[in-house]
Enzyme design. Structure first.
Site, short mmCIF file in Angstrom:
data_model
loop_
_atom_site.label_atom_id
_atom_site.label_comp_id
_atom_site.label_asym_id
_atom_site.label_seq_id
_atom_site.Cartn_x
_atom_site.Cartn_y
_atom_site.Cartn_z
N HIS A 185 4.22 75.84 12.21
CA HIS A 185 3.57 76.21 12.30
C HIS A 185 3.07 75.22 11.37
CE1 HIS A 185 6.22 75.38 8.48
NE2 HIS A 185 7.23 75.88 8.98
N GLU A 240 12.37 81.80 10.64
CA GLU A 240 13.04 80.96 10.91
C GLU A 240 14.49 81.06 10.08
OE1 GLU A 240 14.49 78.09 10.93
OE2 GLU A 240 13.36 76.52 10.34
#
Length: 399
Positions: free
Chosen positions: A203, A279
């Site tokens: 990202h 994550e």
């Protein structure tokens, strides 16, 4: 040529081909072996320029058959390749539809009379010699050269394998056991068609990124910063120019969904959310810098740095647990997107884990990879269980 008693000679041909990109810079390797002794009789390899992986494999087959014919045109030949596609097509069980492969297959069938050549699929790990030659040819091409027999490292590889057999046996067994637990391919029977290719996008930046703060799945879930949104737009433009992405899948966290949304809008695709791409949960370390964690939780940090089984303070997720989660996610997505190119928008630890598992690297390798915000990496997964890392931490689109 036959023996003194009229005995027909037998050869084994092992061949392989590959391209770095599909199509991309490509090469093949082939070796003719004595089946009784395993002795290498002839090696052949060539850089082909830009062609597809399948064309390179067929060119490797052709080179191996021609080399065997030069040794003895009356011989019988057993071909061993890790290309299920070539083996099945040349055995007559699969039709040859691609126009680039039809003439190559026909040419290969003419090298020896019908019935003099048999084919066998072997795992990639059993085709190391030809694979090595193909990579040497591609490396030579990257230097602007053609491969020559003097550049072959096959004998050095064999010597190294023999020298390491006793010393590394126990460690190798441990690695195999770990691979079965963490990195089992887990999809259907071998079929070397087009791979499932994962383009792995980290990202864009969040407000925490420049400060190098732990930002996992258990923290504040920040959105992209203005810089991060600009990075996502640049990635989107780059991927649109390439035109290869067929689907977009994102972690459920805000920064990945926002990055994926910007890219998908440019590509005209929808975003699918995959929980397994989130994550790692860094527990009580969320939002802290490495130095702050060192000051507040020194023993826990030391344990975390020393063992993949150690969890961050407060019951976060260990790297070992992340590895198991990513392996399961990979297997599921490889099955779902077989033969397609899919953009996975994720985070530092999951992307590094995809790469680590593809390379068979130890857990400590996670600390030795640099992965920039909005960077691209790529791994191709073949249905025989093989994986090929195609790209790592590419950021040229951000310049």
């Amino acid at each position: 040529m036959t023996g003194s008693r009229g005995r027909v000679r037998e050869f084994v041909v092992e061949a392989d081909g590959g391209s770095r990109g599909n199509p991309g810079p490509a090469g093949y390797g082939a070796v003719v072996l004595d089946p009784a002794t395993g002795e290498s009789l002839v090696e052949a390899a060539e850089y082909l320029g830009v062609v597809t992986n399948n064309v390179a494999e067929y060119r490797g087959l052709l080179a191996g058959l021609r080399a065997a014919r030069e040794l003895d045109p009356d011989a019988v030949v057993h071909v061993r390749m890790d290309s299920k596609l070539v083996v099945e097509q040349m055995s007559g069980r699969w039709k040859i539809k691609h126009p680039d492969m039809k003439p190559l297959a026909a040419e290969a069938a003419r090298v020896f009379p019908p019935g003099r050549v048999t084919y066998e699929w072997i795992p990639r790990a059993s085709n190391k010699h030809a694979d090595r030659l193909a990579n040497e040819a591609m490396d030579a091409g990257a230097r602007g050269e053609q491969w020559s027999p003097a550049g072959s490292t096959a004998e050095l590889d064999a010597a190294a394998d023999a020298a390491s057999t006793d010393v590394g046996a126990r460690a190798a067994d441990a690695d195999v056991r770990a691979a079965k637990t963490v990195a089992s391919p887990g999809w259907g029977p071998p079929d070397m068609g087009a791979p499932a290719t994962f383009v792995l996008l980290r990202h864009g930046e969040t407000p925490l990124t420049p400060q190098k703060r732990f930002s996992g799945s258990g923290g504040s879930d920040p959105s992209l910063s203005p810089v991060g949104r600009e990075q996502a737009e640049k990635v989107a433009a780059s991927l649109a120019r390439r035109g290869t992405i067929e689907a977009v899948v994102a972690s459920p966290l805000a920064r990945t969904r926002e990055t994926a949304g910007i890219v998908a809008a440019r590509l005209g695709l929808e975003v699918a959310v995959e929980e397994g791409l989130r994550e790692t949960d860094f527990g009580a370390w969320e939002g802290l810098t490495f130095g702050e964690v060192r000051d507040r939780h020194p023993d826990d940090l030391d344990a975390w740095l020393a063992s993949p089984d150690a969890e961050p303070t407060g019951g976060g997720e260990s790297f070992a647990a992340t590895g198991v989660r990513i392996a399961a996610t990979r297997d599921r997505l490889v099955t779902e997107y077989a033969g397609r190119t899919v953009l996975l928008v994720s985070h530092v630890t999951p992307i590094k884990t995809f790469l680590r598992l593809a390379l068979g690297a130890p857990p400590e390798s996670l600390f030795r990879m640099e992965l920039s915000a909005a960077s691209l990496s790529a791994v191709a997964y073949y249905a025989d269980g093989g994986a090929s890392v195609r790209l790592f931490n590419e950021t040229s689109h951000l310049r």
